[in-house]
Design a protein around this motif. Structure first.
Motif, short mmCIF file in Angstrom:
data_model
loop_
_atom_site.label_atom_id
_atom_site.label_comp_id
_atom_site.label_asym_id
_atom_site.label_seq_id
_atom_site.Cartn_x
_atom_site.Cartn_y
_atom_site.Cartn_z
N THR A 292 -38.59 -24.91 -45.12
CA THR A 292 -39.30 -25.44 -45.99
C THR A 292 -40.10 -24.49 -46.50
OG1 THR A 292 -40.82 -25.05 -44.00
CG2 THR A 292 -39.79 -26.89 -43.91
N SER A 293 -39.69 -22.88 -45.87
CA SER A 293 -41.11 -22.02 -46.64
C SER A 293 -40.17 -22.10 -48.92
CB SER A 293 -40.79 -20.70 -45.74
OG SER A 293 -41.58 -19.57 -46.87
N TYR A 294 -38.96 -21.80 -48.74
CA TYR A 294 -37.99 -21.44 -49.79
C TYR A 294 -37.56 -22.86 -49.78
CZ TYR A 294 -40.19 -16.31 -49.37
OH TYR A 294 -40.50 -15.01 -49.35
N SER A 295 -37.22 -22.63 -51.43
CA SER A 295 -36.47 -24.00 -51.75
C SER A 295 -35.50 -23.53 -52.19
CB SER A 295 -37.02 -25.11 -53.16
OG SER A 295 -37.70 -24.21 -54.01
N ALA A 296 -34.34 -23.91 -52.94
CA ALA A 296 -32.87 -23.05 -53.29
C ALA A 296 -33.47 -22.48 -54.93
CB ALA A 296 -32.13 -24.40 -53.93
N GLN A 297 -33.81 -21.52 -55.23
CA GLN A 297 -33.69 -20.56 -56.28
C GLN A 297 -32.86 -20.54 -57.80
OE1 GLN A 297 -35.12 -17.38 -55.00
NE2 GLN A 297 -37.23 -17.99 -54.53
N ALA A 298 -32.79 -20.80 -58.84
CA ALA A 298 -32.09 -20.44 -59.94
C ALA A 298 -31.35 -19.17 -59.79
CB ALA A 298 -32.50 -21.17 -61.62
N GLN A 299 -30.23 -19.14 -60.84
CA GLN A 299 -29.91 -17.26 -60.78
C GLN A 299 -29.33 -16.95 -61.86
OE1 GLN A 299 -28.61 -17.90 -56.45
NE2 GLN A 299 -26.83 -17.91 -57.43
N ALA B 29 -34.99 -21.79 -45.88
CA ALA B 29 -33.12 -21.76 -46.63
C ALA B 29 -32.45 -20.95 -46.95
CB ALA B 29 -32.52 -22.88 -47.46
N GLN B 30 -30.94 -20.66 -46.25
CA GLN B 30 -30.03 -20.59 -47.29
C GLN B 30 -29.51 -20.83 -48.73
OE1 GLN B 30 -26.73 -20.72 -44.16
NE2 GLN B 30 -25.81 -21.85 -45.52
N GLN B 31 -29.40 -18.99 -49.53
CA GLN B 31 -29.05 -19.33 -50.87
C GLN B 31 -27.96 -18.67 -51.06
OE1 GLN B 31 -31.97 -17.64 -53.46
NE2 GLN B 31 -30.78 -18.24 -55.31
N ARG B 32 -27.01 -19.39 -51.51
CA ARG B 32 -25.12 -18.96 -51.86
C ARG B 32 -25.39 -18.04 -53.63
NH1 ARG B 32 -20.40 -19.88 -54.13
NH2 ARG B 32 -21.47 -22.09 -54.87
N LEU B 33 -25.45 -17.39 -53.43
CA LEU B 33 -25.59 -16.04 -54.30
C LEU B 33 -24.68 -16.54 -55.92
CD1 LEU B 33 -26.32 -13.08 -54.03
CD2 LEU B 33 -27.80 -14.95 -54.12
N THR C 267 -27.32 -4.00 -52.94
CA THR C 267 -28.70 -2.68 -52.79
C THR C 267 -29.38 -3.74 -53.93
OG1 THR C 267 -29.83 -0.79 -52.65
CG2 THR C 267 -28.69 -1.75 -55.16
N TRP C 268 -30.98 -3.50 -53.48
CA TRP C 268 -31.54 -4.27 -53.95
C TRP C 268 -32.64 -3.22 -55.33
CZ3 TRP C 268 -30.18 -6.23 -49.88
CH2 TRP C 268 -30.88 -6.66 -49.46
N LEU C 269 -33.03 -4.01 -56.85
CA LEU C 269 -33.41 -3.01 -57.46
C LEU C 269 -34.91 -3.73 -57.56
CD1 LEU C 269 -31.05 -2.81 -60.56
CD2 LEU C 269 -31.57 -1.46 -58.55
N GLY C 270 -35.02 -4.51 -56.60
CA GLY C 270 -36.39 -5.24 -57.06
C GLY C 270 -36.22 -6.46 -56.08
N PRO C 271 -37.58 -7.64 -55.93
CA PRO C 271 -37.55 -8.76 -54.90
C PRO C 271 -36.57 -9.47 -55.63
CG PRO C 271 -39.91 -8.27 -55.85
CD PRO C 271 -38.70 -6.93 -56.45
N LYS C 272 -36.74 -9.74 -56.25
CA LYS C 272 -35.63 -10.38 -57.15
C LYS C 272 -34.10 -9.72 -58.17
CE LYS C 272 -40.00 -14.11 -57.81
NZ LYS C 272 -40.02 -15.11 -58.90
N LEU D 185 -33.01 -13.62 -59.63
CA LEU D 185 -33.28 -15.04 -59.06
C LEU D 185 -34.46 -14.57 -60.31
CD1 LEU D 185 -33.33 -13.88 -54.81
CD2 LEU D 185 -31.69 -14.76 -55.99
N LYS D 186 -34.41 -16.38 -60.14
CA LYS D 186 -35.24 -16.67 -60.82
C LYS D 186 -36.97 -17.15 -60.13
CE LYS D 186 -33.20 -16.87 -64.67
NZ LYS D 186 -33.81 -16.04 -66.10
#
Length: 489
Positions: free
Chosen positions: A19-26, A439-443, A461-466, A488-489
């Motif tokens: 419930t904390s994170y919905s699917a995000q556009a990317q 919820a899990q998010q497929r990249l 690796t990550w360059l930033g949180p998104k 990630l949007k």
């Protein structure tokens, strides 16, 4: 505090997951990428598990890629995948890559060379701005009959420590090390003496950015966690430097059962404190019994032992509820990562993985065990994250795993799984304060589900949180790899 733990557990187990994170556009951008799978012992025991390093300012990253049987390439990319330079590093017979790191000015590639005359570790510097190679520097030498020497790089790459082992009857009696600065100028030589430790202990070294050396040990027949802190400055002539020592027993005999450390992990985290986690087990049966966590505070000459988290029947029931199969006992679980959030909440991640049917069979990873602790090192929540990953025998344990990063209070978990027929990288968010799992998010990279998949984890690796960087092969029909930038949007 126990009420907070109960509330967090109720949220996780009671259906609020997702419930904390919905699917995000990317948005995914890709570029061609060249890489040859590792050969030899690195396929089974990786010395360089991270081959993509983000630059400190988030402007790009550097990559170490195996190009052929006799060469690696160090490459620098901008954040939008534009290759800025590529430098070839020839590898001679008898040489392997030992370490890979970077500072604000240099990229470090450490090579191990061995032949009948002896062995050594040498660092090849590469200028971060231009890709120009500098003169290699031999860091440490050892006899051919000695144990393989080791090297440690500080997190920011400004210090290097190389050391060799002095043994007697196969037990380490001392380490002989040399500390270097980022210009590869020698700072000091030091001997770490363990003659007072007796037998059955396992030493390791963690190197801080300022050059401080933390020697960690599992001692007292695998029952005690101990840390010694050595300064970054040499002793004054005739005036030995006092070496502070902090230690705590976490094993022993409890209710008539011999309890020892089955797996342990030490980490120097962003608050400047050294943390240790230990999975304890019944020595006779091998069954895991509890998780114990320690914070070593050398500035105040104290340590904090967290309340024990027992793997009681209630915990086994939670595993069963999350995975669909309740185990009769806990085993095959290994500590993998320790993270510290912005508000100094500690998150420890362990992974269950095992061979099914022998060394020539695939290796499975069934679930992640995630544990949260407050800034006072008090357990506040835990959860079990199902993770059905399979790596072919050719990749062994190098193909199993995940990547994790923390931004503020947001812990991000990235796994390679086949879910609903989609083989891909999947992103999950966990709140470090209360353990709520998004919820899990497929990249949507469509990672080919086939042999030799270790590179997927190695280059992520990550360059930033998104902004996430990764390598994939989108189709079994294509031999071509892709370097991906996921926004990630």
């Amino acid at each position: 505090m126990m009420r907070r733990f109960a509330v967090a557990l109720a949220l996780v187990m009671g259906g609020l997951i997702g419930t904390s994170y919905s699917a995000q556009a990317q948005k995914v951008k890709s570029a061609p990428f060249s890489y040859l799978p590792e050969q030899g012992e690195d396929r089974y025991n990786q010395r360089v598990p991270r081959k993509t390093l983000a630059l400190a300012d988030g402007s790009g990253f550097v990559i170490l890629a195996h190009q052929s049987g006799s060469a690696y390439a160090v490459e620098r990319y901008s954040a939008d995948l534009k290759k800025q330079w590529s430098t070839t590093l020839p590898i001679a017979p008898g040489e392997t890559v030992e370490a890979f790191g970077r500072s604000a000015e240099q990229v470090w590639v450490v090579l191990h060379h061995a032949d009948e005359n002896g062995q050594d570790l040498a660092v090849q510097p590469v200028a971060l701005a231009s890709g120009q190679k500098g003169a290699p520097v031999v860091l440490v030498t050892a006899a051919a009959s000695e144990r393989r020497p080791s090297v440690r790089l500080s997190p920011d790459g400004t210090r290097l420590l190389a050391y060799r082992y002095a043994t007697r009857d196969e037990q380490v009696r001392s380490l002989v090390g040399t500390l270097y600065d980022q210009k590869l100028t020698k700072i000091l030589d030091r001997t770490y003496d363990f003659r007072d430790q007796g037998d059955f202990f396992s030493p390791n070294i963690i190197l801080a950015n300022d050059g401080t050396q933390y020697v960690t040990m599992l001692g007292d027949a695998m029952r005690k966690l101990t840390v010694r802190r050595y300064p970054a400055t040499p002793d004054r002539i005739g005036v030995p430097t006092p070496i502070p020592v902090l230690g705590v027993p976490v094993g022993g005999v409890f209710e008539g059962k011999p309890i020892t450390i089955r797996d342990a992990k030490f980490s120097l985290l962003p608050d400047g404190q050294l943390y240790a986690a230990a999975l304890c087990a019944n020595y006779d049966s091998g069954e895991l019994t509890s998780l114990k966590v320690v914070r070593f505070d050398f500035e105040n000459k104290s340590l904090k032992l967290a309340p024990e988290l027992p793997f009681a029947p209630a915990y086994l029931a939670e595993v069963g509820k999350a995975t669909g199969t309740e185990p009769k006992r806990l085993e095959d679980i290994y500590l993998a990562d320790m993270l510290l959030s912005e508000n100094t909440n500690l998150v420890i991640i362990a992974e269950r993985h095992f061979e099914e049917g022998g060394p020539d069979q695939p290796v499975h990873a069934r679930e992640l065990h995630v544990f949260g602790y407050s800034a006072f090192v008090t357990p506040t929540w835990h959860l079990v994250v199902p993770k059905d990953q399979v790596a072919p025998a050719i990749d062994s344990y190098t193909g199993i795993g995940f990547r994790a990063a923390v931004f503020g209070e947001d812990v991000q978990l990235l796994t390679l799984e086949n879910i609903g027929g989609k083989s891909d990288l999947y992103l999950r968010h966990i709140q470090a304060r209360n353990g709520i799992l998004g919820a899990q998010q497929r990249l949507k990279l469509n990672v080919a589900n086939d042999q030799q998949l270790a590179y997927v984890k190695d280059f992520t690796t990550w360059l930033g949180p998104k902004e996430i960087i990764g390598v994939s092969r989108p189709s079994k029909k294509s031999a071509a790899l892709q370097l991906n930038e996921v926004k990630l949007k």
